[in-house]
Scaffold this motif. Sequence first.
Motif, PDB file in Angstrom:
ATOM      1  N   TRP A  32       0.820  -1.216   0.000  1.00  0.00           N
ATOM      2  CA  TRP A  32       0.000   0.000   0.000  1.00  0.00           C
ATOM      3  C   TRP A  32       0.853   1.265   0.000  1.00  0.00           C
ATOM      4  O   TRP A  32       0.544   2.223  -0.683  1.00  0.00           O
ATOM      5  N   LEU A  35       1.919   2.421  -3.466  1.00  0.00           N
ATOM      6  CA  LEU A  35       0.887   2.769  -4.451  1.00  0.00           C
ATOM      7  C   LEU A  35       0.492   4.238  -4.345  1.00  0.00           C
ATOM      8  O   LEU A  35       0.692   4.877  -3.311  1.00  0.00           O
ATOM      9  N   GLU A  36      -0.095   4.749  -5.413  1.00  0.00           N
ATOM     10  CA  GLU A  36      -0.645   6.099  -5.384  1.00  0.00           C
ATOM     11  C   GLU A  36      -1.865   6.111  -4.462  1.00  0.00           C
ATOM     12  O   GLU A  36      -2.497   5.082  -4.229  1.00  0.00           O
ATOM     13  N   GLN A  41      -8.307   1.633  -1.035  1.00  0.00           N
ATOM     14  CA  GLN A  41      -7.155   0.880  -0.534  1.00  0.00           C
ATOM     15  C   GLN A  41      -6.793   1.316   0.885  1.00  0.00           C
ATOM     16  O   GLN A  41      -6.410   0.496   1.719  1.00  0.00           O
TER      17      GLN A  41
END
Length: 143
Positions: A32, A35-36, A41
């Motif tokens: 996580w 990630l962007e 999420q």
Amino acid sequence: MARRTIGVVQFPTHIPGLKVATIAWGVYAAVWITLEGNVAQTVLLAVGLALLTAGHLGQRGLGGRQLSRSQWLLVAMVTGLLTGLFSSLLTLIFMVVKTGLHAHGPEFTPDEMAWVVQQIPVWAAAGLLAGLGLGLLGVASGR
């Protein structure tokens, strides 16, 4: 294995799968962070941590104890309520942390953060109802 006694619910001494879930959450957290920013999420990360925290605290503090049905329902409802509140607060904290770690500007829009704040009472109520439901299942099964 929990034993059943009339009017009593025994909290398990060991919650099956809790250790594996904790490891899986750690792996997800590591992924996580790379990630962007994505609200879904982040919510998943926060809810996972809130549930794991409740599981570990429950196992440590209540493991093996026998509770009356009313005590069990109260514990389940309060745990659900606190898990819902904790989930929303953790989501906000994770949003801030992620924005602070990535130097290219905000990961989340003000609207996304406002949405999470608006969800706090909804998530608290959902947690309370989920706790009640799980508590009633525990009473029905005697576990």
